[in-house]
Enzyme design. Structure first.
Site, PDB file in Angstrom:
ATOM      1  N   LYS A 198       0.847  -1.206   0.000  1.00  0.00           N
ATOM      2  CA  LYS A 198       0.000   0.000   0.000  1.00  0.00           C
ATOM      3  C   LYS A 198       0.879   1.252   0.000  1.00  0.00           C
ATOM      4  O   LYS A 198       2.100   1.155   0.239  1.00  0.00           O
ATOM      5  CB  LYS A 198      -0.912  -0.030   1.237  1.00  0.00           C
ATOM      6  CG  LYS A 198      -0.151  -0.096   2.544  1.00  0.00           C
ATOM      7  CD  LYS A 198      -1.053  -0.515   3.705  1.00  0.00           C
ATOM      8  CE  LYS A 198      -0.267  -0.530   5.000  1.00  0.00           C
ATOM      9  NZ  LYS A 198      -1.055  -1.032   6.127  1.00  0.00           N
ATOM     10  N   TYR A 232      16.656  29.946   6.228  1.00  0.00           N
ATOM     11  CA  TYR A 232      15.519  30.691   6.770  1.00  0.00           C
ATOM     12  C   TYR A 232      15.676  30.946   8.261  1.00  0.00           C
ATOM     13  O   TYR A 232      16.054  30.052   9.016  1.00  0.00           O
ATOM     14  CB  TYR A 232      14.219  29.924   6.530  1.00  0.00           C
ATOM     15  CG  TYR A 232      13.675  30.056   5.133  1.00  0.00           C
ATOM     16  CD1 TYR A 232      13.360  31.313   4.605  1.00  0.00           C
ATOM     17  CD2 TYR A 232      13.456  28.938   4.341  1.00  0.00           C
ATOM     18  CE1 TYR A 232      12.847  31.437   3.315  1.00  0.00           C
ATOM     19  CE2 TYR A 232      12.940  29.045   3.064  1.00  0.00           C
ATOM     20  CZ  TYR A 232      12.640  30.305   2.558  1.00  0.00           C
ATOM     21  OH  TYR A 232      12.132  30.421   1.295  1.00  0.00           O
TER      22      TYR A 232
HETATM   23  C1  PLP Z   1      -0.184  -1.909   6.771  1.00  0.00           C
HETATM   24  C2  PLP Z   1      -0.738  -3.226   7.186  1.00  0.00           C
HETATM   25  C3  PLP Z   1       0.103  -4.341   7.307  1.00  0.00           C
HETATM   26  C4  PLP Z   1       1.614  -4.221   7.252  1.00  0.00           C
HETATM   27  O1  PLP Z   1       2.042  -3.633   8.459  1.00  0.00           O
HETATM   28  P1  PLP Z   1       3.592  -3.338   8.804  1.00  0.00           P
HETATM   29  O2  PLP Z   1       3.531  -2.864  10.199  1.00  0.00           O
HETATM   30  O3  PLP Z   1       4.037  -2.291   7.847  1.00  0.00           O
HETATM   31  O4  PLP Z   1       4.324  -4.613   8.634  1.00  0.00           O
HETATM   32  C5  PLP Z   1      -0.480  -5.566   7.563  1.00  0.00           C
HETATM   33  N1  PLP Z   1      -1.828  -5.685   7.718  1.00  0.00           N
HETATM   34  C6  PLP Z   1      -2.659  -4.620   7.640  1.00  0.00           C
HETATM   35  C7  PLP Z   1      -4.118  -4.813   7.836  1.00  0.00           C
HETATM   36  C8  PLP Z   1      -2.144  -3.365   7.386  1.00  0.00           C
HETATM   37  O5  PLP Z   1      -2.973  -2.312   7.330  1.00  0.00           O
END
Ligand code: PLP
Length: 344
Positions: free
Chosen positions: A36, A244
């Site tokens: 994702k 800045y």
């Molecule tokens: C993002 C997510 C993962 C992966 O989690 P990490 O902590 O990045 O390993 C797994 N399951 C779900 C439902 C998630 O939203």
């Protein structure tokens, strides 16, 4: 389009090695990959293709737009954020993408539409997404073709009783949902041990070089290194300021390199006066305030570094998180669109 003055150096071997490490730690369970948020900033397509080549068969994204962008790869992709009415057409026409149904209403929507294979998220205490465990026993899923029953740990990166409570609540659903497989563990969840692996693990952040728990130290390799070009080298005389709000003043004559990187690229202002880089093989500090598009380095110790040279920003995730106060997740997913993404 031209070559960007900033790029992410992405290490294919490290990515694959991290997946293999997590797969081995998952024991008999299969090991998937959360891709994702554009593969946590690295590029979801490039990540998915590399991990598929290594044997990964289960991919997770948040939204249907993310899934559609991977559809032509022909890989199994689960869409964690469920099935809105707006998603139905693309979900029904997809052959390798499937929804993770999160609510009773979504279950009904999928069944009434004649949808095929799906996943189901059950909430075991995080109170984020998912149907209730009671719904599973009450026949809500009857007649559904459930590939994987999922739940998600709220505090897998901490040693707290909630982990065991969630794990036990999930284990109690074994055999009750009609699902072919069960999946609970994210990256940190894998380190909680074989009781948490079930049939499929779903690491994300550790694939990309994060070390969320001590058990991964020395096992997980850095994947991402931002590299940026020097736009100008200048001598700042003693007493003059840089950047800045003049937060840095030269105590002595100082050689400064201005590099093409700023908070609009995800290099946030918390690195002001704290970040470090390798310039010409030498460790150099960030000075003054990080701007939107520019950052200043003190390169007095690196006399050969010149306009046009590439500098590597220190971005080992555990160290960069400790330094900046950002999470390892934020450090990855904030990396902006102006980086060229180069795989080696
Ligand atoms: C993002 C997510 C993962 C992966 O989690 P990490 O902590 O990045 O390993 C797994 N399951 C779900 C439902 C998630 O939203």
């Amino acid at each position: 389009m031209t070559v960007s003055p900033l790029r992410l150096r992405l290490d294919s071997d490290a990515l694959i090695s991290n997946w293999r490490t997590l797969a081995a730690m998952s024991g008999a369970a299969a090991c998937g990959a959360a891709v994702k948020a554009n593969g946590y900033g690295l590029g979801a397509r490039d990540v998915a293709q590399r991990l598929a080549g290594a044997g990964c068969r289960d991919f997770f994204v948040a939204t249907w737009n993310e899934a559609a962008a991977l559809a032509d790869l022909g890989l199994p992709v689960s869409v964690l954020h469920g099935l809105r009415e707006e998603d139905l057409a693309v979900a029904l026409s997809a052959t390798t993408l499937r929804p993770v149904l999160n609510t009773v209403r979504q279950v009904r929507r999928w069944r009434e539409a004649g949808g095929g294979a799906c996943d189901v998220m059950v909430d075991t205490g995080m109170n984020r997404l998912g149907i209730q465990p009671e719904d599973v026993g009450a026949g809500v899923l009857d007649g559904l073709q459930v590939e994987t029953l999922l739940s998600h740990l709220a505090s897998a990166d901490e040693d707290v009783p909630l982990n065991r409570l969630q794990r036990d609540a999930f284990a109690a659903l074994a055999g009750k949902s009609g699902a072919r497989r069960m999946s609970l563990a994210n990256s940190a969840g894998i380190a909680l041990g074989p009781d948490y692996a079930f049939d499929l693990t779903r690491p994300g952040v550790a694939l990309y070089g994060a070390v969320p728990v001590a058990a991964f130290k020395g096992q997980i390799r850095q994947v991402v290194t931002p590299e940026v070009q020097v736009l100008q080298r200048r001598l700042v005389p003693a007493g003059q300021i840089v950047g800045y709000n003049a937060t840095w003043t030269a105590a002595a004559d100082t050689e400064v390199a201005i590099v093409n990187l700023g908070y609009a690229d995800g290099y946030l202002r918390c690195f002001s006066g704290k970040g470090r880089a390798r310039a010409g093989g030498i460790d150099v500090p960030v000075i003054g305030r990080v701007s939107m598009d520019l950052t200043a380095l003190d390169v007095s110790a690196a006399p050969d570094v010149a306009e046009g040279d590439w500098v590597a920003i220190d971005y080992a995730l555990p160290a960069a998180a400790a330094l900046s106060g950002l999470s390892q997740y934020e450090l990855l997913t904030g990396l902006g669109a102006r980086f060229d993404r180069m795989w080696y």
